[in-house]
Design an enzyme around this catalytic site. Structure first.
Site, PDB file in Angstrom:
ATOM      1  N   GLU A 150       0.844  -1.200   0.000  1.00 60.68           N
ATOM      2  CA  GLU A 150       0.000   0.000   0.000  1.00 60.68           C
ATOM      3  C   GLU A 150       0.877   1.247   0.000  1.00 60.68           C
ATOM      4  O   GLU A 150       1.867   1.309   0.712  1.00 60.68           O
ATOM      5  CB  GLU A 150      -0.867  -0.025   1.268  1.00 60.68           C
ATOM      6  CG  GLU A 150      -1.849   1.077   1.358  1.00 60.68           C
ATOM      7  CD  GLU A 150      -2.687   1.180   0.093  1.00 60.68           C
ATOM      8  OE1 GLU A 150      -3.481   0.279  -0.162  1.00 60.68           O
ATOM      9  OE2 GLU A 150      -2.512   2.178  -0.660  1.00 60.68           O
ATOM     10  N   LYS A 220       7.922  -1.733  -1.402  1.00 63.13           N
ATOM     11  CA  LYS A 220       7.308  -0.908  -0.351  1.00 63.13           C
ATOM     12  C   LYS A 220       8.352  -0.346   0.612  1.00 63.13           C
ATOM     13  O   LYS A 220       8.437   0.865   0.844  1.00 63.13           O
ATOM     14  CB  LYS A 220       6.275  -1.753   0.398  1.00 63.13           C
ATOM     15  CG  LYS A 220       5.752  -1.148   1.675  1.00 63.13           C
ATOM     16  CD  LYS A 220       4.890   0.055   1.408  1.00 63.13           C
ATOM     17  CE  LYS A 220       4.631   0.828   2.674  1.00 63.13           C
ATOM     18  NZ  LYS A 220       3.355   1.433   2.770  1.00 63.13           N
ATOM     19  N   ASN A 224       9.573   3.743   0.906  1.00 65.15           N
ATOM     20  CA  ASN A 224       9.477   4.567   2.121  1.00 65.15           C
ATOM     21  C   ASN A 224      10.863   4.996   2.603  1.00 65.15           C
ATOM     22  O   ASN A 224      11.061   6.141   3.014  1.00 65.15           O
ATOM     23  CB  ASN A 224       8.748   3.804   3.233  1.00 65.15           C
ATOM     24  CG  ASN A 224       7.238   3.977   3.133  1.00 65.15           C
ATOM     25  OD1 ASN A 224       6.732   4.565   2.179  1.00 65.15           O
ATOM     26  ND2 ASN A 224       6.517   3.475   4.124  1.00 65.15           N
ATOM     27  N   CYS A 276       4.879   5.233   9.788  1.00 63.89           N
ATOM     28  CA  CYS A 276       5.443   4.498   8.658  1.00 63.89           C
ATOM     29  C   CYS A 276       6.936   4.727   8.509  1.00 63.89           C
ATOM     30  O   CYS A 276       7.723   3.797   8.674  1.00 63.89           O
ATOM     31  CB  CYS A 276       4.700   4.888   7.391  1.00 63.89           C
ATOM     32  SG  CYS A 276       2.952   4.518   7.515  1.00 63.89           S
ATOM     33  N   ARG A 343       1.390   9.472  16.344  1.00 64.65           N
ATOM     34  CA  ARG A 343       2.404   8.426  16.560  1.00 64.65           C
ATOM     35  C   ARG A 343       3.736   8.867  15.940  1.00 64.65           C
ATOM     36  O   ARG A 343       3.777   9.258  14.782  1.00 64.65           O
ATOM     37  CB  ARG A 343       1.928   7.101  15.965  1.00 64.65           C
ATOM     38  CG  ARG A 343       0.726   6.525  16.697  1.00 64.65           C
ATOM     39  CD  ARG A 343       0.190   5.298  16.015  1.00 64.65           C
ATOM     40  NE  ARG A 343      -0.274   5.569  14.666  1.00 64.65           N
ATOM     41  CZ  ARG A 343      -0.642   4.637  13.797  1.00 64.65           C
ATOM     42  NH1 ARG A 343      -0.608   3.374  14.147  1.00 64.65           N
ATOM     43  NH2 ARG A 343      -1.055   4.966  12.583  1.00 64.65           N
TER      44      ARG A 343
HETATM   45  C1  UGA Z   1       4.108   7.383   3.912  1.00 69.22           C
HETATM   46  C2  UGA Z   1       4.304   7.239   2.397  1.00 69.22           C
HETATM   47  O1  UGA Z   1       4.378   8.531   1.790  1.00 69.22           O
HETATM   48  C3  UGA Z   1       3.155   6.444   1.773  1.00 69.22           C
HETATM   49  O2  UGA Z   1       3.395   6.248   0.398  1.00 69.22           O
HETATM   50  C4  UGA Z   1       3.059   5.084   2.477  1.00 69.22           C
HETATM   51  O3  UGA Z   1       1.975   4.321   1.996  1.00 69.22           O
HETATM   52  C5  UGA Z   1       2.870   5.309   3.982  1.00 69.22           C
HETATM   53  O4  UGA Z   1       3.975   6.087   4.491  1.00 69.22           O
HETATM   54  C6  UGA Z   1       2.817   3.955   4.655  1.00 69.22           C
HETATM   55  O5  UGA Z   1       3.817   3.246   4.619  1.00 69.22           O
HETATM   56  O6  UGA Z   1       1.743   3.556   5.110  1.00 69.22           O
HETATM   57  P1  UGA Z   1       2.615   8.972   5.493  1.00 69.22           P
HETATM   58  O7  UGA Z   1       3.443   8.426   6.608  1.00 69.22           O
HETATM   59  O8  UGA Z   1       1.139   8.979   5.636  1.00 69.22           O
HETATM   60  O9  UGA Z   1       2.923   8.156   4.125  1.00 69.22           O
HETATM   61  O10 UGA Z   1       3.049  10.482   5.252  1.00 69.22           O
HETATM   62  P2  UGA Z   1       4.040  11.295   4.300  1.00 69.22           P
HETATM   63  O11 UGA Z   1       3.264  12.290   3.572  1.00 69.22           O
HETATM   64  O12 UGA Z   1       4.902  10.395   3.501  1.00 69.22           O
HETATM   65  O13 UGA Z   1       4.940  12.070   5.386  1.00 69.22           O
HETATM   66  C7  UGA Z   1       5.778  11.377   6.306  1.00 69.22           C
HETATM   67  C8  UGA Z   1       6.559  12.346   7.164  1.00 69.22           C
HETATM   68  O14 UGA Z   1       7.551  13.020   6.386  1.00 69.22           O
HETATM   69  C9  UGA Z   1       5.726  13.461   7.795  1.00 69.22           C
HETATM   70  O15 UGA Z   1       6.137  13.665   9.124  1.00 69.22           O
HETATM   71  C10 UGA Z   1       6.032  14.683   6.952  1.00 69.22           C
HETATM   72  O16 UGA Z   1       5.888  15.883   7.663  1.00 69.22           O
HETATM   73  C11 UGA Z   1       7.489  14.416   6.609  1.00 69.22           C
HETATM   74  N1  UGA Z   1       7.931  15.116   5.383  1.00 69.22           N
HETATM   75  C12 UGA Z   1       7.380  14.797   4.185  1.00 69.22           C
HETATM   76  C13 UGA Z   1       8.936  16.062   5.468  1.00 69.22           C
HETATM   77  O17 UGA Z   1       9.466  16.356   6.559  1.00 69.22           O
HETATM   78  N2  UGA Z   1       9.356  16.679   4.315  1.00 69.22           N
HETATM   79  C14 UGA Z   1       8.827  16.387   3.104  1.00 69.22           C
HETATM   80  O18 UGA Z   1       9.275  16.981   2.097  1.00 69.22           O
HETATM   81  C15 UGA Z   1       7.812  15.434   3.038  1.00 69.22           C
END
Ligand code: UGA
Length: 481
Positions: A150, A220, A224, A276, A343
């Site tokens: 996913e 996957k 990530n 994640c 989390r």
């Molecule tokens: C992430 C992946 O993007 C999804 O593709 C994956 O399905 C999911 O994990 C999972 O394994 O279930 P998510 O954790 O919901 O999704 O959020 P993201 O948008 O990826 O952000 C993750 C973290 O990175 C957040 O704390 C965000 O603030 C940080 N981030 C993101 C940054 O600090 N800088 C960025 O440029 C982008």
């Protein structure tokens, strides 16, 4: 055809609701009876945009039901395993929930059954799962296993489900994917009524990627981990920019224009969080170690991320000199906007640090207050960003909620004790902050000093005058550096 989804967490509930939305009859299961009762009473266990209306619509239409795992697997033709794989002490993923579901399927399912592994699992879990299913399978069961990782993100999970870039399938026999291809048919063809966009402009058909199970599982974790690496990389570039007087937003923009690099995930800040990236990077390092590969590159990704909060606290202390006894407002608790998930949220680590240093902290988040309260009851939680900022000597922005971008600067200026903003997500308008008398510190960019003239004068002045004043202020800071 009965489709079952085991696990009503972020991935499971979204998957179940969206599969029902494209016309399937879905049974969603969880072993937490309280969660099932909540869902049956029409309430959501977490906040995710659009999810509540999709669940409600499909329950009313009789396409979505909530049951326990035993009932859900009985008679199901396709079973999505979406249970949690939390980290163990040593960083490895805890697969006990996945193993329990496999046993229940083996004991309860009958006839042909496609088992779809959607939980994020270490490579080779599919093989173990297959063995487990065979071990417990009753005589009437003919089971086939597919890995279907996913990629949806919290906060935009529904949009991601309906408009994915790719759907990855890991199979031993290509024919095993036929049923899954039919299940995803409307998504692959992009011919559904989109519940997110009224005039859906996406339309681009997702790629259907068929690999072996080991490769699908690795796609996957590698995806990530790569994204986490990109974030740690830009965070280090941000530190370097601060040290030499450059601007990380300009550096990231220039880098991102190269299609080999891409502009996404180059936003510096106080680090990545959520359930994640932190756990997946850890698990990936352990997987590599066990396979005899030295992936210390990812250890450094983790280390850089862990230091982000310390660095930010140092910034706060540089501005305030002494943190003890200071009133500090923290805006944002969720690990990212549009979710209530705290989390591994950087905000929680930051709050703990500030409290340890003796600060008096008030916090606000549009959605995550209740969840934050459960882990950090000692914080004063507020009902608005202004209430949190009342008499504060510093406002710290930790999550880039749209509400903070729309802030009423004048009102904010009226409530704070000292006009100082430390923006941990580079999300606010630096010039607006300056025009309203705030000293504005962000990540990897020169600080913007407060404009000495009253905001009312500047509001009357033509826009280019305001810009010129800010430019002078900015040049002043840059030359001082
Ligand atoms: C992430 C992946 O993007 C999804 O593709 C994956 O399905 C999911 O994990 C999972 O394994 O279930 P998510 O954790 O919901 O999704 O959020 P993201 O948008 O990826 O952000 C993750 C973290 O990175 C957040 O704390 C965000 O603030 C940080 N981030 C993101 C940054 O600090 N800088 C960025 O440029 C982008």
């Amino acid at each position: 055809m009965k489709i079952s989804v085991i696990g009503a967490g972020y991935v499971g509930l979204t998957t179940a609701a969206c599969l029902a939305e494209i016309g399937h009859t879905v049974c969603c299961a969880d072993n937490d009876e309280r969660k099932l009762d909540l869902l049956r009473s029409g309430q959501m266990p977490f906040f995710e945009p659009h999810l509540e209306e999709i669940v409600s619509r499909n329950r009313s239409a009789g396409r979505l039901q909530f049951e326990n795992t035993e009932t859900a697997v009985t008679g199901a033709v396709a079973i999505f395993i979406c249970v949690g794989t939390p980290p163990l002490e040593n960083g490895e993923a805890d697969l006990s929930a996945v193993a329990n579901v496999a046993r229940t399927i083996g004991q309860r399912a009958t006839g042909y059954c496609l088992v779809i592994e959607k939980s994020t699992v270490p490579v080779q879990t599919g093989q173990q799962l297959k063995r487990q299913l065979q071990l417990y399978a009753n005589k009437e069961l003919r089971c086939e296993l597919v890995s279907n990782p996913e990629f949806l993100r919290e906060g935009s999970a529904i949009e991601d489900f309906f408009h994915p870039d790719r759907i990855v399938i890991g199979v031993e026999r290509e024919e095993a994917a036929t049923l899954l291809r039919a299940i995803y048919g409307p998504i692959l063809e992009q011919n559904f009524q989109c519940p997110v966009h009224t005039a859906c402009s996406f339309g681009k058909k997702p790629a259907w990627v068929v690999t072996d199970t080991n490769s699908a599982e690795l796609i996957k974790h590698a995806s990530n981990s790569f994204l986490a690496m990109k974030i740690s990389f830009i965070n280090m570039v941000a530190d370097l920019c601060e040290a030499v007087g450059a601007d990380v937003s300009k550096v990231a923009m220039g880098m991102g224009m190269d299609p080999r690099i891409g502009s996404a995930f180059l936003n510096p800040g106080i680090g990545f969080g959520g359930f994640c990236f932190p756990k997946d990077v850890q698990a990936f390092v352990r997987i590599a170690e066990k396979a005899g590969c030295d992936f210390s590159l990812l250890r450094e990704v983790e280390n850089v991320n862990k230091r982000r909060i310390e660095n930010f606290v140092e910034k706060v202390s540089k501005e305030l000199w002494v943190i003890r006894g200071r009133k500090i407002a923290v805006w944002g608790l969720a690990f990212k906007p549009n979710t209530d998930d705290v989390r591994f949220a950087p905000a929680i680590g930051l709050l703990r640090s500030l409290i340890r240093e003796g600060a008096e902290v008030s916090a606000y988040d549009p959605q995550a207050t209740e969840k934050a309260k459960a882990v950090l009851p000692e914080v004063r939680y507020c009902a608005s960003p202004y209430e949190a900022a009342q008499d504060a000597e510093a406002v710290l922005v930790v999550t880039e909620w749209e509400e903070f971008r729309q802030i009423d600067w004048q009102r904010l200026r009226g409530v704070v004790d000292r006009p100082l903003i430390l923006d941990g997500r580079n999300t606010l308008d630096a010039q607006a902050a300056s025009r309203h008398g705030f000293h504005y510190v962000s990540i990897g960019r020169p600080a913007v000093v407060a404009d000495p003239r009253p905001a009312s004068d500047l509001e009357r002045a033509p826009a280019n005058v305001g810009k010129a004043v800010s430019k002078i202020a900015l040049e002043g800071v840059t030359s001082a550096l």
